[in-house]
Design a protein around this motif. Structure first.
Motif, PDB file in Angstrom:
ATOM      1  N   PRO A  68       6.669  16.982 -11.541  1.00  0.00           N
ATOM      2  CA  PRO A  68       7.151  15.600 -11.420  1.00  0.00           C
ATOM      3  C   PRO A  68       5.990  14.610 -11.344  1.00  0.00           C
ATOM      4  N   GLU A  69       6.195  13.463 -11.954  1.00  0.00           N
ATOM      5  CA  GLU A  69       5.182  12.402 -11.943  1.00  0.00           C
ATOM      6  C   GLU A  69       5.826  11.137 -11.380  1.00  0.00           C
ATOM      7  N   ALA A  70       5.196  10.537 -10.365  1.00  0.00           N
ATOM      8  CA  ALA A  70       5.718   9.333  -9.728  1.00  0.00           C
ATOM      9  C   ALA A  70       5.836   8.215 -10.756  1.00  0.00           C
ATOM     10  N   LEU A  71       6.990   7.573 -10.781  1.00  0.00           N
ATOM     11  CA  LEU A  71       7.222   6.500 -11.749  1.00  0.00           C
ATOM     12  C   LEU A  71       7.259   5.144 -11.057  1.00  0.00           C
ATOM     13  N   SER A  72       8.086   5.021 -10.009  1.00  0.00           N
ATOM     14  CA  SER A  72       8.153   3.750  -9.296  1.00  0.00           C
ATOM     15  C   SER A  72       8.726   3.933  -7.904  1.00  0.00           C
ATOM     16  N   VAL A  73       8.363   2.980  -7.023  1.00  0.00           N
ATOM     17  CA  VAL A  73       8.832   2.960  -5.642  1.00  0.00           C
ATOM     18  C   VAL A  73       9.965   1.944  -5.552  1.00  0.00           C
ATOM     19  N   ALA A  91       5.612   5.123   0.962  1.00  0.00           N
ATOM     20  CA  ALA A  91       5.841   4.033   0.010  1.00  0.00           C
ATOM     21  C   ALA A  91       4.597   3.150  -0.093  1.00  0.00           C
ATOM     22  N   ARG A  92       4.018   2.788   1.056  1.00  0.00           N
ATOM     23  CA  ARG A  92       2.806   1.950   1.052  1.00  0.00           C
ATOM     24  C   ARG A  92       1.658   2.661   0.351  1.00  0.00           C
ATOM     25  N   ARG A  93       1.464   3.941   0.656  1.00  0.00           N
ATOM     26  CA  ARG A  93       0.368   4.714   0.048  1.00  0.00           C
ATOM     27  C   ARG A  93       0.549   4.811  -1.459  1.00  0.00           C
ATOM     28  N   LEU A  94       1.762   5.125  -1.911  1.00  0.00           N
ATOM     29  CA  LEU A  94       2.016   5.267  -3.349  1.00  0.00           C
ATOM     30  C   LEU A  94       1.760   3.960  -4.086  1.00  0.00           C
ATOM     31  N   LEU A  95       2.211   2.857  -3.515  1.00  0.00           N
ATOM     32  CA  LEU A  95       1.965   1.552  -4.144  1.00  0.00           C
ATOM     33  C   LEU A  95       0.470   1.246  -4.182  1.00  0.00           C
ATOM     34  N   GLY A 100       3.925   2.102  -9.686  1.00  0.00           N
ATOM     35  CA  GLY A 100       4.541   0.794  -9.874  1.00  0.00           C
ATOM     36  C   GLY A 100       5.710   0.527  -8.947  1.00  0.00           C
ATOM     37  N   PRO A 101       5.857  -0.733  -8.532  1.00  0.00           N
ATOM     38  CA  PRO A 101       7.031  -1.122  -7.750  1.00  0.00           C
ATOM     39  C   PRO A 101       8.202  -1.423  -8.684  1.00  0.00           C
ATOM     40  N   CYS A 102       9.393  -1.208  -8.209  1.00  0.00           N
ATOM     41  CA  CYS A 102      10.579  -1.572  -8.997  1.00  0.00           C
ATOM     42  C   CYS A 102      10.572  -3.084  -9.210  1.00  0.00           C
ATOM     43  N   PRO A 103      10.771  -3.546 -10.440  1.00  0.00           N
ATOM     44  CA  PRO A 103      10.760  -4.989 -10.686  1.00  0.00           C
ATOM     45  C   PRO A 103      12.024  -5.689 -10.179  1.00  0.00           C
ATOM     46  N   PHE A 104      13.034  -4.922  -9.800  1.00  0.00           N
ATOM     47  CA  PHE A 104      14.288  -5.523  -9.356  1.00  0.00           C
ATOM     48  C   PHE A 104      14.363  -5.662  -7.836  1.00  0.00           C
ATOM     49  N   CYS A 105      13.959  -4.611  -7.105  1.00  0.00           N
ATOM     50  CA  CYS A 105      14.073  -4.671  -5.636  1.00  0.00           C
ATOM     51  C   CYS A 105      12.760  -5.067  -4.958  1.00  0.00           C
TER      52      CYS A 105
END
Length: 115
Positions: A68-73, A91-95, A100-105
């Protein structure tokens, strides 16, 4: 063209087995319906199953040949993606690591990571 008797008998037995299974299913359904009707008649309170609580944060990932590859938080209740529940710290570490952060939330805003 007629089938040999052996094949015809085998097909007949298969259909008899299907009929027996369907009869069993019918009995199970009738038993369940009677139990539910009795529960309702006894005045059992109607209750909806509680919805599972949404995680606070989630990680959307994609499958690759390497795993698996991280896509968005995402914020936990974001409906734009499914994801694995993660902690606030994850979440903070991944960002911070460039996921990438979700562009909607906009989880980076909720985490105070803007600017």
């Amino acid at each position: 063209m007629k089938e040999p008797d052996g094949r015809l008998e085998a097909r007949l037995e298969s259909w008899r087995a299907v009929r027996a299974w369907l009869a069993w299913q019918q009995r199970q359904a009738e038993r369940t319906i009677r139990a539910l009707e009795a529960e309702l008649a006894a005045g059992a309170p109607r209750r909806a199953a509680p919805a599972p609580a949404a995680p606070d944060w989630k990680l959307e990932a994609v499958r690759t040949g390497h795993g698996p590859e991280a896509l968005s938080v995402h914020i936990g209740d974001c409906s734009m993606a499914e994801g694995k529940a993660i902690t606030r710290e994850e979440a903070r570490r991944l960002l911070a690591e460039g996921v990438g952060p979700c562009p909607f939330c906009s989880p980076e805003n909720a985490l105070g990571m803007t600017g």
